[in-house]
Structures are given as C-alpha cells and as structure tokens.
Design an enzyme around this catalytic site. Structure first.
Site, PDB file in Angstrom:
ATOM      1  CG  ASP A   1      -1.909  -1.002   1.175  1.00  0.00           C
ATOM      2  OD1 ASP A   1      -2.379  -1.499  -0.005  1.00  0.00           O
ATOM      3  OD2 ASP A   1      -2.445  -1.693   2.039  1.00  0.00           O
TER       4      ASP A   1
ATOM      5  N   GLY B   1       1.844   2.962  -2.889  1.00  0.00           N
ATOM      6  CA  GLY B   1       1.446   3.570  -3.981  1.00  0.00           C
ATOM      7  C   GLY B   1       2.044   3.036  -5.125  1.00  0.00           C
TER       8      GLY B   1
ATOM      9  CE  LYS C   1      -0.348  -7.146  -7.981  1.00  0.00           C
ATOM     10  NZ  LYS C   1       0.447  -6.125  -7.322  1.00  0.00           N
TER      11      LYS C   1
ATOM     12  CD  GLU D   1       1.329  -2.637  -8.984  1.00  0.00           C
ATOM     13  OE1 GLU D   1       1.050  -2.580  -7.862  1.00  0.00           O
ATOM     14  OE2 GLU D   1       0.510  -2.322 -10.123  1.00  0.00           O
TER      15      GLU D   1
ATOM     16  N   PRO E   1       3.069  13.985  -5.659  1.00  0.00           N
ATOM     17  CG  PRO E   1       1.924  15.987  -6.460  1.00  0.00           C
ATOM     18  CD  PRO E   1       2.847  14.709  -7.013  1.00  0.00           C
TER      19      PRO E   1
ATOM     20  CG  LEU F   1      -2.623  13.646  -7.249  1.00  0.00           C
ATOM     21  CD1 LEU F   1      -2.788  12.719  -8.387  1.00  0.00           C
ATOM     22  CD2 LEU F   1      -2.071  14.976  -7.630  1.00  0.00           C
TER      23      LEU F   1
END
Length: 209
Positions: free
Chosen positions: A13, A15, A33, A100, A184, A186
């Site tokens: 978790d 990001g 994935k 990923e 950043p 969002l």
C-alpha cells in the site's frame, strides 16, 4: 529492444499501482501484474485501467488471481497452488511493458522464492516506489540492499507523498540511486489529474522516452 520496467515498493500500500498507472499511461505501455492476491476489493489491473486511463487492451491478464489478500505464498497455499519461477516468465508484447510486483521486494512467492529472486531472474530494470513519510530512509535503503545483493538492476526510485527533501536526498545519496521524481498526494485520482501530476514531477526522458 522494447523497454520493460519492474515496479516494486518499500512496503505494501505504498502507491505502486498509482505510479504504475501513471508510468504505463505516459509510456503508452502494456501493464502486467503477474500475481494478484486479493480480489474482493478489485485488482491492481483494474485500478491501473481506471485511474491511469489505460486501454484495457494493453492490460495483460494476471498469471495468478488469488482470492485471499495476503502474501502470495500464503494465498496460493490456501488454494493448493505452488507458484514456481518458471511459472512467471515475462509474456512477449509489442512495445514497452510495465510489470508490477506484489508488496515489497522480499515478499515470498512461495516458501523458498522471493519477488527479488524473480526480479533477478528477469534481469529487467526495477523502479522502487517509496513513501516520503517517516521510516522511508530505513525501508528504502533495505530494499536497495536486498536488490543489489541479487544483482538486480535498479533504474531509480520514485517517491509518493509530500515533499521531504532531506529524506529523498539521503536515500539517493547513500543508496546511490537516481531520483526519478515524486508524485504528490492528489485530491482525486482521475486519469487527467494523474497525467498532469506525472508530467509536472517526472521527466519522461528518464524512462527512455
């Protein structure tokens, strides 16, 4: 040779899927994935398509879709599955590919195999996604050491969160890795906002584009 990047994180978790969505969209890449653990709340492939605005035709099917949201070795075992190194060969695609991983670099795929070992087998450049919050220096440097111990090529590190100049610079200096940029926080994760944030805070040329 088509560009391929493997995305891993310093924690779960962190990001990874947000960054993977942004990079996949920016490169016009395929996304894969290989192991999805946890289906009830949606998959990372679905997240990438939704927040990245990635064409579903560019999203490759997962090799394993495991029901329990846990470490893949445990989730697979509960379904009577053992995932081996040879089960995770990278599928051929026409063009760039973003892959990923699940969780962090040392998450087990089976009781004897870690994702970092899979990355070493693939030999593709890895991008580490790290938070900017407290604890990131330790987590990031441990991830860098674990990958380097296996001779995994590290393309660089991408940060997620509010700017933390000292932590970001410290990680890159001590870890001797490239600072690729920082996404950043969002207010809303829409394809347009994510694309604008990526274009503002990253240089696509750093990814061979």
């Amino acid at each position: 040779m088509s560009r391929k990047y493997v995305i891993t994180g310093t924690d779960t978790d962190i990001g990874k899927s947000i960054f993977a969505a942004a990079l996949t969209a920016a490169m016009g890449a395929h996304y894969w994935k290989p192991v999805q653990a946890g289906l009830e709340d949606g998959t990372d492939s679905e997240t990438v398509a939704r927040i990245g605005g990635v064409d579903p035709a560019l999203i490759l099917p997962e090799r394993y879709r495991l029901k329990i949201p846990a470490s893949p070795h445990y989730s697979a075992a509960q379904e009577g599955i053992t995932i081996g190194l040879g089960d995770l060969d990278i599928p051929p695609v026409d063009g760039p590919l973003v892959i990923e991983g699940a969780g962090g670099a040392l998450v087990p795929v089976n009781p004897e195999l870690l994702f970092a070992d899979v990355f070493a087998h693939w030999g593709q450049p890895v991008i580490i996604v790290a938070s900017t919050r407290l604890g990131t220096i330790n987590h990031s440097l441990l991830t860098i050491e674990a990958l380097r111990a296996r001779n995994v090529p590290i393309h660089g590190i991408a940060f997620i969160g509010d700017e933390n100049v000292d932590s970001e610079q410290t990680i890159c200096r001590i870890g001797a890795v490239s600072h690729l940029g920082r996404l950043p926080m969002l207010d809303s994760l829409t394809p347009d906002m994510l694309r604008d944030a990526f274009n503002t805070h990253f240089n696509l040329a750093a990814f061979g584009s």
